[in-house]
Write an enzyme that holds these catalytic residues in place. Structure first.
Site, mmCIF file in Angstrom:
data_model
loop_
_atom_site.group_PDB
_atom_site.id
_atom_site.type_symbol
_atom_site.label_atom_id
_atom_site.label_comp_id
_atom_site.label_asym_id
_atom_site.label_seq_id
_atom_site.Cartn_x
_atom_site.Cartn_y
_atom_site.Cartn_z
ATOM 1 N N GLN A 157 0.900 -1.216 -0.061
ATOM 2 C CA GLN A 157 -0.058 -0.004 -0.016
ATOM 3 C C GLN A 157 1.008 1.120 0.048
ATOM 4 O OE1 GLN A 157 -1.940 0.416 3.784
ATOM 5 N NE2 GLN A 157 -3.483 1.972 3.240
ATOM 6 N N GLY A 158 0.925 1.780 -1.068
ATOM 7 C CA GLY A 158 1.707 3.323 -1.163
ATOM 8 C C GLY A 158 0.863 4.513 -0.949
ATOM 9 N N GLU B 4 -9.414 -1.032 6.194
ATOM 10 C CA GLU B 4 -8.264 -1.170 7.214
ATOM 11 C C GLU B 4 -8.778 -0.984 8.524
ATOM 12 O OE1 GLU B 4 -4.921 1.015 5.892
ATOM 13 O OE2 GLU B 4 -3.428 0.141 7.116
ATOM 14 N N ASN C 62 -4.566 6.779 15.912
ATOM 15 C CA ASN C 62 -5.837 6.799 17.026
ATOM 16 C C ASN C 62 -6.260 7.988 16.967
ATOM 17 O OD1 ASN C 62 -5.720 3.903 16.363
ATOM 18 N ND2 ASN C 62 -5.647 3.541 18.630
ATOM 19 N N GLU C 63 -5.318 8.950 16.975
ATOM 20 C CA GLU C 63 -5.894 10.439 17.181
ATOM 21 C C GLU C 63 -6.694 10.993 16.073
ATOM 22 O OE1 GLU C 63 -2.597 9.599 17.513
ATOM 23 O OE2 GLU C 63 -2.969 9.193 19.867
HETATM 24 C C1 LIG Z 1 4.445 -0.508 10.871
HETATM 25 C C2 LIG Z 1 4.017 0.497 10.188
HETATM 26 C C3 LIG Z 1 3.419 0.225 8.855
HETATM 27 C C4 LIG Z 1 2.880 1.064 8.017
HETATM 28 N N1 LIG Z 1 2.321 0.547 6.717
HETATM 29 C C5 LIG Z 1 2.122 1.660 5.771
HETATM 30 C C6 LIG Z 1 1.805 1.083 4.556
HETATM 31 O O1 LIG Z 1 1.998 -0.110 4.118
HETATM 32 N N2 LIG Z 1 1.533 1.888 3.593
HETATM 33 C C7 LIG Z 1 1.423 3.360 3.780
HETATM 34 O O2 LIG Z 1 0.878 4.010 3.046
HETATM 35 N N3 LIG Z 1 1.510 3.817 5.319
HETATM 36 C C8 LIG Z 1 1.667 2.911 6.258
HETATM 37 N N4 LIG Z 1 2.361 3.584 7.410
HETATM 38 C C9 LIG Z 1 2.334 4.811 7.705
HETATM 39 C C10 LIG Z 1 1.239 5.114 8.417
HETATM 40 O O3 LIG Z 1 0.019 5.101 7.757
HETATM 41 C C11 LIG Z 1 1.491 6.723 9.083
HETATM 42 O O4 LIG Z 1 2.587 6.519 9.875
HETATM 43 C C12 LIG Z 1 0.543 7.193 9.913
HETATM 44 O O5 LIG Z 1 -0.640 7.689 8.989
HETATM 45 C C13 LIG Z 1 0.782 8.583 10.320
HETATM 46 O O6 LIG Z 1 1.736 9.434 9.781
HETATM 47 P P1 LIG Z 1 3.086 10.019 10.143
HETATM 48 O O7 LIG Z 1 4.028 8.748 10.506
HETATM 49 O O8 LIG Z 1 3.391 10.905 9.417
HETATM 50 O O9 LIG Z 1 2.766 10.830 11.657
HETATM 51 P P2 LIG Z 1 2.377 12.317 11.673
HETATM 52 O O10 LIG Z 1 1.091 12.563 10.966
HETATM 53 O O11 LIG Z 1 3.570 13.053 11.557
HETATM 54 O O12 LIG Z 1 1.714 12.281 13.250
HETATM 55 C C14 LIG Z 1 2.413 12.360 14.305
HETATM 56 C C15 LIG Z 1 1.884 12.188 15.482
HETATM 57 O O13 LIG Z 1 1.035 13.402 15.483
HETATM 58 C C16 LIG Z 1 -0.367 13.191 15.825
HETATM 59 N N5 LIG Z 1 -1.255 14.062 14.617
HETATM 60 C C17 LIG Z 1 -1.081 14.407 13.457
HETATM 61 N N6 LIG Z 1 -2.114 15.077 13.042
HETATM 62 C C18 LIG Z 1 -2.935 15.410 14.291
HETATM 63 C C19 LIG Z 1 -4.218 16.012 14.387
HETATM 64 N N7 LIG Z 1 -4.926 16.425 13.262
HETATM 65 N N8 LIG Z 1 -4.811 15.656 15.404
HETATM 66 C C20 LIG Z 1 -4.254 15.069 16.481
HETATM 67 N N9 LIG Z 1 -2.973 14.635 16.447
HETATM 68 C C21 LIG Z 1 -2.397 14.596 15.241
HETATM 69 C C22 LIG Z 1 -0.343 11.925 15.084
HETATM 70 O O14 LIG Z 1 -1.520 11.089 15.603
HETATM 71 C C23 LIG Z 1 0.816 11.375 15.670
HETATM 72 O O15 LIG Z 1 0.721 10.987 17.213
HETATM 73 C C24 LIG Z 1 2.813 2.349 8.340
HETATM 74 C C25 LIG Z 1 3.189 3.008 9.492
HETATM 75 C C26 LIG Z 1 3.982 1.883 10.534
HETATM 76 C C27 LIG Z 1 4.239 2.359 11.980
#
Ligand SMILES: Cc1cc2nc3c(=O)[nH]c(=O)nc-3n(C[C@H](O)[C@H](O)[C@H](O)COP(=O)(O)OP(=O)(O)OC[C@H]3O[C@@H](n4cnc5c(N)ncnc54)[C@H](O)[C@@H]3O)c2cc1C
Lengths: 346, 403
Positions: B128-129, B249, B383-384
């Site tokens: 999933q990209g 998902e 979850n946020e």
């Molecule tokens: C093991 C693993 C597998 C994954 N696999 C995939 C995959 O196969 N394909 C894919 O596309 N992605 C994948 N992901 C990515 C995942 O979807 C993202 O990590 C996730 O959406 C969060 O984005 P970020 O890491 O940029 O965190 P950020 O968005 O930078 O968030 C950092 C923190 O800020 C909080 N935050 C951000 N915005 C808000 C808001 N508006 N209100 C309150 N809190 C907020 C978040 O909850 C988090 O705690 C994977 C992640 C992990 C850890």
């Protein structure tokens, strides 16, 4: 007896009917009147519940009821919880009707069933360790005493000493009930299966009431934070507030699912486990509802004047009845250890 | 997830018995080595092939694609038996749980024909990209570009945190096809595009995860040519397809409650082995997660009932995600707490000696799954973000003031 479950439409219709009745006759003002008058039960509301057929729903047709499966009432119980109904509906219309029906050859049991069906009997239920305090015992025309060994006794007010205690929730009055001597009352029979079913109904039914009351706290809170403004915006637009409410919504939703499904499953082989889990979880959800609702209402929620406390106390009272979260959880753990232990040894 | 009528004629219990017998005959006696290393991965892939040949790769999918058309209740029974038997972890999750259902909803018949049978047989592994380095929670800000050139798109950009990226054959990606409209309304101008990872210009760099395994990857696209027929749904309308994917998902995977039930039974075994049967703290901990799994099971059944009655599960997905990810975390964290000092010894089955195979399998990769439980609270929309959705869209609380 084959059980028929209601269709989705029938369920919704019953819940609508109940909510409509309670909306008109059991609103916060009516609850407050009773609080001021110092009485929980009123013949008037009970009469209306009876008129709509809810009280006699589970009583067999030949005894004047509708002869329905308990699952018809799961949604109704949630609705009664939402309205903090101050009546022994669970005890009389659900648990007592189910137990009494187990003694078709007892003229006494049959006559009580008919009285319940006609809307002129309130029954309190003593269920061993699950009910150190008996709810609505002071209002009851009959106390059913269900012993651990399956012995079922019918106790009249003259057979017992009922000592009211000061209940945290005055609209859910509690008392200790002691039999006046070994011979007091009438033994209807020994029916371990019927008593076990009664226990499951009471615990799952309490989970439904509790889920409903917690839902009301959630709804009251959502409504309040949407209108209360500070810093020039509704306080409900602050994320800290939202997230607290979202966490509560998750718990209330899951508690409702579990309670409804446990109540609908009272005749399944794993009924006990489902009921115990539902009530244990409903207790956790209720705790959260209690804490978040008051916190997010601020000062107004702390007043006697505002009606939040009716539900705060209802959830605390129900959570402490028919098995607390801690005891039910432990019993489930012990049961799991026994069950899986046997499997390993085999 | 298809709730419609099934063509399977066996009763649920007959079907369950058939599945049980087949699993008894086929599930490997010893746990497979982790799929995060090549050798383990190949063994998992071989297991997927065995499942497919038995007709069990996705029992609720149409028979035309290699499923069994078994309907919701039999598919729940299948999952209950699968986890009870301690069968291997499924590896083609992106394909099975996300892309497959999405194709059945948005794909053309040709796309379904072309991709579904291969993913079911695990001949192609999908990833999933969606996420990019600068676009995580704010997914719609994504920047990977796809420019039309004749009957191809030319893709440039980068994806990150791509689960199984290092092992996958294909990626379904969100790309920006109309940056102009996207500047004004960022959810517009995005397209859902399937890309063959062997295409020239694709570079996959596996990333080591917190436990050291290479479970996810970065994927770079440099002038990658992708045929236009690989677009799923409408061009520029990919956000809708993406939301449907995320719905799958976050929502209930019917039957996965059985996995958690098996995990809690493994916890019970741990309590016994450590002689904690009379320890009230241990009983409380065990009881708490047991209650959660029972509640989750009840919810799965309730949602199945709604689905069967043709109801809509969209509004339940975020609530479901917060609950199951927290429950899963509670289960694995509880296991580590109950192991006490042994909780610091990774994958040491000697610390937890068990008689039965399912429990042994469970404990062999407890830490691996503990970390997965931590990840689940982050991926699929943190979850946020789910709490934002629950409060604003499910409960209707006032929106956050947007900049
Ligand atoms: C093991 C693993 C597998 C994954 N696999 C995939 C995959 O196969 N394909 C894919 O596309 N992605 C994948 N992901 C990515 C995942 O979807 C993202 O990590 C996730 O959406 C969060 O984005 P970020 O890491 O940029 O965190 P950020 O968005 O930078 O968030 C950092 C923190 O800020 C909080 N935050 C951000 N915005 C808000 C808001 N508006 N209100 C309150 N809190 C907020 C978040 O909850 C988090 O705690 C994977 C992640 C992990 C850890």
């Amino acid at each position: 007896m084959t059980t028929t479950h209601p269709t989705t439409d029938e369920r919704q219709e019953l819940v609508r009917l109940t909510a409509d009745l309670l909306g008109r006759h059991c609103g916060p003002e009516q609850l407050r009147e009773r609080l001021d008058a110092g009485t929980a039960h009123t013949p008037e509301l009970w009469g209306r519940l009876a008129e709509t057929g809810l009280v006699s729903a589970l009583v067999a047709e030949e005894r004047g009821g509708a002869g329905l499966d308990p699952s018809y009432l799961s949604g109704v119980l949630v609705s009664l919880g939402e309205h903090a109904v101050p009546e022994p509906f669970l005890e009389t219309a659900v648990v007592a009707t189910s137990v009494l029906a187990a003694f078709p050859d007892s003229a006494l049991a049959v006559s009580w069933l008919e009285r319940i069906g006609a809307g002129d009997a309130l029954v309190a239920v003593r269920l061993g360790a699950l009910t150190p305090y008996v709810v609505h015992a002071g209002d009851a025309d009959l106390v059913l005493d269900l012993a651990e060994d399956g012995t079922v006794r019918a106790l009249l007010p003259a057979d017992v000493d009922v000592t009211p205690v000061q209940a945290l929730d005055p609209l859910r009055p509690l008392a200790t009930v002691i039999r006046r001597g070994e011979d007091a009352g009438t033994v209807l029979g020994v029916a371990p299966a019927a008593v076990e079913r009664a226990r499951v109904l009471a615990v799952a039914g309490a989970a439904c009431l509790l889920a409903g009351a917690s839902r009301r706290l959630l709804d009251l809170t959502v409504e309040y934070v949407g209108v209360r403004r500070q810093f020039d915006r509704p306080v409900g637009s602050f994320q800290a507030v939202k997230h607290a409410i979202a966490d509560l919504a998750v718990m209330v939703d899951m508690a409702t699912s579990a309670a409804l499904s446990a109540f609908d499953a009272v005749d399944e082989p794993d009924a006990r486990r489902r009921a115990w889990a539902a009530k244990a979880y409903a207790g956790d959800a209720a705790d959260r509802a209690n804490v978040s609702a008051l916190q997010l209402h601020g000062g107004i929620g702390f007043t006697w004047e505002y009606h939040l406390h009716l539900w705060l106390k209802r959830v605390m009272g129900l959570a402490a009845s028919y098995g607390t979260t801690v005891t039910l959880r432990r019993e489930l753990a012990v049961e799991l250890l026994a069950r899986t232990g046997e499997a390993t040894e085999r | 997830m298809s709730a419609e009528m099934s063509t399977e004629t066996s009763t649920v219990e007959e079907f369950r018995a058939e599945v049980r017998a087949w699993l008894e005959a086929h599930v490997p006696a010893e746990p497979l080595p982790s799929w995060t290393e090549r050798a383990g991965f190949d063994l998992h892939r071989a297991w997927e092939r065995t499942l497919f040949e038995g007709g069990y790769a996705a029992v609720d999918w149409p028979a035309a694609y290699g499923g069994r058309d078994a309907g919701l209740r039999r598919s729940i029974a299948f999952a209950e038996e699968y986890y009870r038997a301690g069968a291997p972890e499924r590896i083609n999750m992106g394909g099975l749980y996300l892309l497959g259902p999405v194709l059945m909803q948005y794909g053309t018949p040709e796309q379904c024909e072309r991709w579904i049978p291969d993913l079911l047989a695990c001949r192609t592994i999908w990833c999933q990209g969606f996420s990019e380095p600068e676009s995580g929670s704010d997914l719609a800000s994504l920047r990977t570009r796809a420019e039309r050139d004749g009957d191809h798109y030319v893709v440039n950009g980068q994806k990150i945190w791509t689960s199984m990226g290092g092992f996958a054959d294909w990626i379904f990606a969100l790309v920006r096809t109309d940056p102009e409209v996207g500047r004004r309304r960022k959810h517009h101008g995005i397209t859902f595009l399937c890309i063959d990872l062997r295409s020239p210009g694709v570079e996959v760099r596996p990333l080591a995860m917190v436990d050291g395994t290479r479970g996810f990857a970065e994927v770079f696209f440099t002038d990658v040519r992708v045929p236009v027929e690989n677009v799923v749904g409408e061009v520029d309308q990919g956000w809708r397809v993406a939301m449907s994917t995320l719905g799958f998902e976050r929502g209930a995977v019917f039957g996965d409650h059985a996995k958690f039930t098996a995990d809690v039974e493994a916890l019970a075994a741990l309590v016994r082995v450590r002689g904690l049967e009379d320890d009230t703290r241990a009983l409380d901990e065990l009881g708490r997660v047991l209650v959660e799994t029972e509640v989750y099971r009840a919810n799965v059944y309730r949602l199945a009932g709604i689905a069967e009655a043709g109801g809509d599960l969209d509004s339940t997905a975020s609530i479901n995600k917060v609950f199951w990810t927290q429950m899963q975390h509670d289960i694995f964290a509880t296991g580590l707490r109950l192991m006490e000092e042994d909780g610091a010894v990774v994958g040491d089955p000697a610390a937890v000696p068990y008689a039965d195979a399912a429990t042994r399998r469970s404990w062999a990769d407890w830490h691996h799954r503990y970390w997965y439980a931590r990840a689940a609270m982050i991926f699929g929309g943190t979850n946020e973000i789910q709490r934002n959705i629950i409060s604003e869209r499910v409960l209707g609380l006032p929106m956050e003031p947007r900049p």
